[in-house]
Design a protein around this motif. Structure first.
Motif, PDB file in Angstrom:
ATOM      1  N   LEU A  19       6.328   8.860  11.784  1.00 40.64           N
ATOM      2  CA  LEU A  19       6.668   9.498  10.506  1.00 40.64           C
ATOM      3  C   LEU A  19       7.364   8.532   9.556  1.00 40.64           C
ATOM      4  O   LEU A  19       7.355   8.714   8.338  1.00 40.64           O
ATOM      5  CB  LEU A  19       7.510  10.753  10.727  1.00 40.64           C
ATOM      6  CG  LEU A  19       8.851  10.669  11.440  1.00 40.64           C
ATOM      7  CD1 LEU A  19       9.964  10.224  10.504  1.00 40.64           C
ATOM      8  CD2 LEU A  19       9.213  12.015  12.043  1.00 40.64           C
ATOM      9  N   GLY A  20       7.953   7.467  10.102  1.00 37.37           N
ATOM     10  CA  GLY A  20       8.585   6.478   9.239  1.00 37.37           C
ATOM     11  C   GLY A  20       7.603   5.805   8.298  1.00 37.37           C
ATOM     12  O   GLY A  20       7.969   5.370   7.202  1.00 37.37           O
ATOM     13  N   SER A  21       6.312   5.739   8.713  1.00 37.56           N
ATOM     14  CA  SER A  21       5.305   5.115   7.870  1.00 37.56           C
ATOM     15  C   SER A  21       5.099   5.872   6.564  1.00 37.56           C
ATOM     16  O   SER A  21       4.733   5.281   5.549  1.00 37.56           O
ATOM     17  CB  SER A  21       3.975   5.019   8.624  1.00 37.56           C
ATOM     18  OG  SER A  21       4.089   4.172   9.745  1.00 37.56           O
ATOM     19  N   VAL A  22       5.313   7.178   6.599  1.00 43.31           N
ATOM     20  CA  VAL A  22       5.154   7.984   5.386  1.00 43.31           C
ATOM     21  C   VAL A  22       6.180   7.554   4.337  1.00 43.31           C
ATOM     22  O   VAL A  22       5.844   7.341   3.166  1.00 43.31           O
ATOM     23  CB  VAL A  22       5.298   9.483   5.707  1.00 43.31           C
ATOM     24  CG1 VAL A  22       5.303  10.316   4.421  1.00 43.31           C
ATOM     25  CG2 VAL A  22       4.170   9.933   6.629  1.00 43.31           C
ATOM     26  N   PHE A  23       7.430   7.411   4.746  1.00 38.76           N
ATOM     27  CA  PHE A  23       8.481   7.011   3.803  1.00 38.76           C
ATOM     28  C   PHE A  23       8.311   5.552   3.373  1.00 38.76           C
ATOM     29  O   PHE A  23       8.585   5.199   2.225  1.00 38.76           O
ATOM     30  CB  PHE A  23       9.852   7.246   4.434  1.00 38.76           C
ATOM     31  CG  PHE A  23      10.072   8.673   4.860  1.00 38.76           C
ATOM     32  CD1 PHE A  23      10.210   9.678   3.916  1.00 38.76           C
ATOM     33  CD2 PHE A  23      10.102   9.015   6.198  1.00 38.76           C
ATOM     34  CE1 PHE A  23      10.385  11.004   4.299  1.00 38.76           C
ATOM     35  CE2 PHE A  23      10.286  10.337   6.591  1.00 38.76           C
ATOM     36  CZ  PHE A  23      10.427  11.330   5.642  1.00 38.76           C
ATOM     37  N   GLU A  24       7.824   4.713   4.293  1.00 42.43           N
ATOM     38  CA  GLU A  24       7.547   3.317   3.947  1.00 42.43           C
ATOM     39  C   GLU A  24       6.462   3.238   2.875  1.00 42.43           C
ATOM     40  O   GLU A  24       6.592   2.487   1.899  1.00 42.43           O
ATOM     41  CB  GLU A  24       7.109   2.566   5.205  1.00 42.43           C
ATOM     42  CG  GLU A  24       6.772   1.102   4.971  1.00 42.43           C
ATOM     43  CD  GLU A  24       6.259   0.424   6.226  1.00 42.43           C
ATOM     44  OE1 GLU A  24       6.286  -0.821   6.259  1.00 42.43           O
ATOM     45  OE2 GLU A  24       5.825   1.126   7.169  1.00 42.43           O
ATOM     46  N   CYS A  25       5.394   4.037   3.048  1.00 40.44           N
ATOM     47  CA  CYS A  25       4.310   4.037   2.069  1.00 40.44           C
ATOM     48  C   CYS A  25       4.771   4.582   0.722  1.00 40.44           C
ATOM     49  O   CYS A  25       4.299   4.135  -0.330  1.00 40.44           O
ATOM     50  CB  CYS A  25       3.132   4.860   2.580  1.00 40.44           C
ATOM     51  SG  CYS A  25       2.138   4.007   3.820  1.00 40.44           S
ATOM     52  N   ALA A  26       5.673   5.545   0.753  1.00 35.54           N
ATOM     53  CA  ALA A  26       6.209   6.071  -0.505  1.00 35.54           C
ATOM     54  C   ALA A  26       6.856   4.950  -1.308  1.00 35.54           C
ATOM     55  O   ALA A  26       6.632   4.812  -2.526  1.00 35.54           O
ATOM     56  CB  ALA A  26       7.216   7.182  -0.228  1.00 35.54           C
ATOM     57  N   ASN A  27       7.634   4.121  -0.637  1.00 34.57           N
ATOM     58  CA  ASN A  27       8.277   2.996  -1.317  1.00 34.57           C
ATOM     59  C   ASN A  27       7.251   1.998  -1.850  1.00 34.57           C
ATOM     60  O   ASN A  27       7.365   1.496  -2.982  1.00 34.57           O
ATOM     61  CB  ASN A  27       9.237   2.286  -0.365  1.00 34.57           C
ATOM     62  CG  ASN A  27      10.458   3.124  -0.032  1.00 34.57           C
ATOM     63  OD1 ASN A  27      10.772   4.089  -0.731  1.00 34.57           O
ATOM     64  ND2 ASN A  27      11.137   2.770   1.044  1.00 34.57           N
ATOM     65  N   LEU A  28       6.235   1.700  -1.027  1.00 39.88           N
ATOM     66  CA  LEU A  28       5.220   0.731  -1.435  1.00 39.88           C
ATOM     67  C   LEU A  28       4.453   1.217  -2.656  1.00 39.88           C
ATOM     68  O   LEU A  28       4.200   0.451  -3.593  1.00 39.88           O
ATOM     69  CB  LEU A  28       4.253   0.485  -0.271  1.00 39.88           C
ATOM     70  CG  LEU A  28       4.789  -0.328   0.904  1.00 39.88           C
ATOM     71  CD1 LEU A  28       3.786  -0.315   2.061  1.00 39.88           C
ATOM     72  CD2 LEU A  28       5.090  -1.760   0.483  1.00 39.88           C
ATOM     73  N   LEU A  29       4.059   2.475  -2.645  1.00 41.33           N
ATOM     74  CA  LEU A  29       3.251   3.005  -3.741  1.00 41.33           C
ATOM     75  C   LEU A  29       4.061   3.174  -5.020  1.00 41.33           C
ATOM     76  O   LEU A  29       3.529   3.047  -6.121  1.00 41.33           O
ATOM     77  CB  LEU A  29       2.621   4.334  -3.325  1.00 41.33           C
ATOM     78  CG  LEU A  29       1.543   4.231  -2.236  1.00 41.33           C
ATOM     79  CD1 LEU A  29       1.116   5.608  -1.769  1.00 41.33           C
ATOM     80  CD2 LEU A  29       0.337   3.445  -2.745  1.00 41.33           C
TER      81      LEU A  29
END
Length: 308
Positions: A19-29
Motif C-alpha cells: 500500500l505504500g506504493s500508492v502514496f509514493e505514486c501520489a507524490n510522483l504524479l
C-alpha cells in the motif's frame, strides 16, 4: 504534508508494504511530496516479516500521525500489551486510523473499534466475531469506513483502501491516475465483495479466461454459447465441454453468476431503479433478475436494497 505510518511487528505480512506504493505514486504524479510514508514498530529497528526478511522501522510515536495503519500478520494472535497501548495512544492523536486484514484484531483489542463497524479477511471473520461479539463485523466488504476508522480485508485490499484514502484526500482524478500507473485494471470500492465470481470459477486455460474476461466487460451484450465459443475460437460443442471441465459450471450458469455479482454491486452502491440495473447487467427485465437473485441469495433485489 500528510504523514502515513504503517505499524509492523514480528511476522507481519510482507504484502502489507504494497500500500505504500500508492502514496509514493501520489507524490510522483503530483511532482510534490503530499505524503510522507513511515514504517514504524513499537521500539523501532529491524522487524522480521513473515517471509523471512527484515525491514528498518522508526519507533511508534504516541503523539500520532495523520494516518496510522496497523498491518496484518499470518497467525491470529495479539501483540503484547505495551504495543496495544502504543497503538491506542497514537490512534487517539491521529486524524485517520486503519487496519489491514488481521490488524483489525489489534484495533479491537486496543479499544479503537468500540461502537464502530469493521471488516477483516473472510477467513478470520468467525474468530473475530467470537472474540469481539459487540463489534459489528461486515465480513464480505473489501474495506469499511466508519468515521475516522478504516478497516480492510485481505492483503490486496490494502491497495484499494489506500487508493480510496488518496481519493478522499486529493480527489478522484489523482486516484485514477495512480491506478493506471500501477496497472490496476479495476478500482474496487469498499462495497465490493471479497469473493469474486471470476475467482470462484478459476479456469485453467487462456481461452476460457479470455472468454470470461470478455463476458464481464460485455454483460449487456448477447452472451450465448455461440457468441462465447466464437471468442474462444472453438465450436459451441467444444466450448461447452471445455468450459464445464475447467469451471464445473455450464456457460449459462457462469454468466448468470457474473451478472448477479454486477447487479448486486449496483443495487448496493447506486440508486438506479431495478429496471435500469437489470438492463445494464444483461438480465433484460426485472423478473429475470429477481429469479436470479432468489437463486443466488434467497432474497429479491428490492429486499437487498432495503437492507443496504
Amino acid at each position: 504534508m500528510h504523514t502515513v505510518a504503517l505499524v509492523v511487528f514480528p511476522q507481519f505480512q510482507a504484502l502489507s508494504l504494497s500500500l505504500g506504493s500508492v502514496f509514493e505514486c501520489a507524490n510522483l504524479l503530483l511532482g510534490d511530496p503530499a505524503y510522507a510514508f513511515r514504517l514504524v514498530s513499537e521500539a523501532g529497528g529491524a522487524v522480521m516479516s513473515s517471509q523471512g526478511f527484515s525491514v528498518n522501522t522508526e519507533a511508534l510515536d504516541p503523539a500520532g500521525y495523520d494516518t496510522v495503519i496497523v498491518s496484518g500478520y499470518l497467525e491470529v494472535g495479539l501483540p503484547g500489551q505495551s504495543l496495544l497501548e502504543c497503538v491506542l495512544a497514537a490512534s487517539a492523536q491521529s486524524w485517520r486510523v486503519a487496519s489491514l486484514c488481521t490488524g483489525v484484531f489489534v484495533l479491537a483489542e486496543a479499544g479503537v473499534l468500540a461502537g464502530k463497524r469493521a471488516t477483516t479477511h473472510w477467513l478470520h471473520a468467525p474468530a473475530f466475531k467470537k472474540r469481539f461479539p459487540d463489534i459489528q463485523l461486515e465480513e464480505d466488504r473489501l474495506f469499511v469506513v466508519d468515521g475516522q476508522v478504516w478497516t480492510g480485508a485481505g492483503m490486496s485490499a490494502g491497495v484499494d483502501m489506500a487508493l480510496a484514502m488518496v481519493e478522499h484526500d486529493l480527489g478522484t482524478d489523482l486516484a485514477r491516475r495512480i491506478a493506471r500507473k500501477l496497472i490496476i485494471d479495476q478500482r474496487r470500492g469498499g462495497e465490493n465483495s471479497q469473493l469474486s465470481a471470476l475467482l470462484e470459477l478459476d479456469p485453467r486455460s487462456d481461452r476460457v479466461q479470455l472468454t470470461l474476461a470478455y463476458a464481464r466487460e460485455n454483460l449487456r451484450s448477447d452472451l450465448s454459447v455461440e457468441t462465447l465459443a466464437e471468442v474462444a475460437r472453438l465450436s459451441p460443442r467444444q466450448f461447452s465441454r471445455v468450459f464445464r471441465e475447467e469451471t464445473g459450471q455450464t456457460p449459462a450458469k457462469a454468466i448468470e453468476s457474473l451478472r448477479v455479482e454486477a447487479a448486486k454491486f449496483m443495487i448496493e452502491t447506486s440508486r438506479h431503479p431495478v429496471e435500469v440495473v437489470a438492463r445494464e447487467t444483461g438480465f433484460g427485465d426485472r423478473e429475470r433478475m429477481r429469479q436470479a437473485f432468489l437463486r443466488a441469495f434467497g432474497i429479491t433485489p428490492q429486499s437487498m436494497r432495503q437492507a443496504s
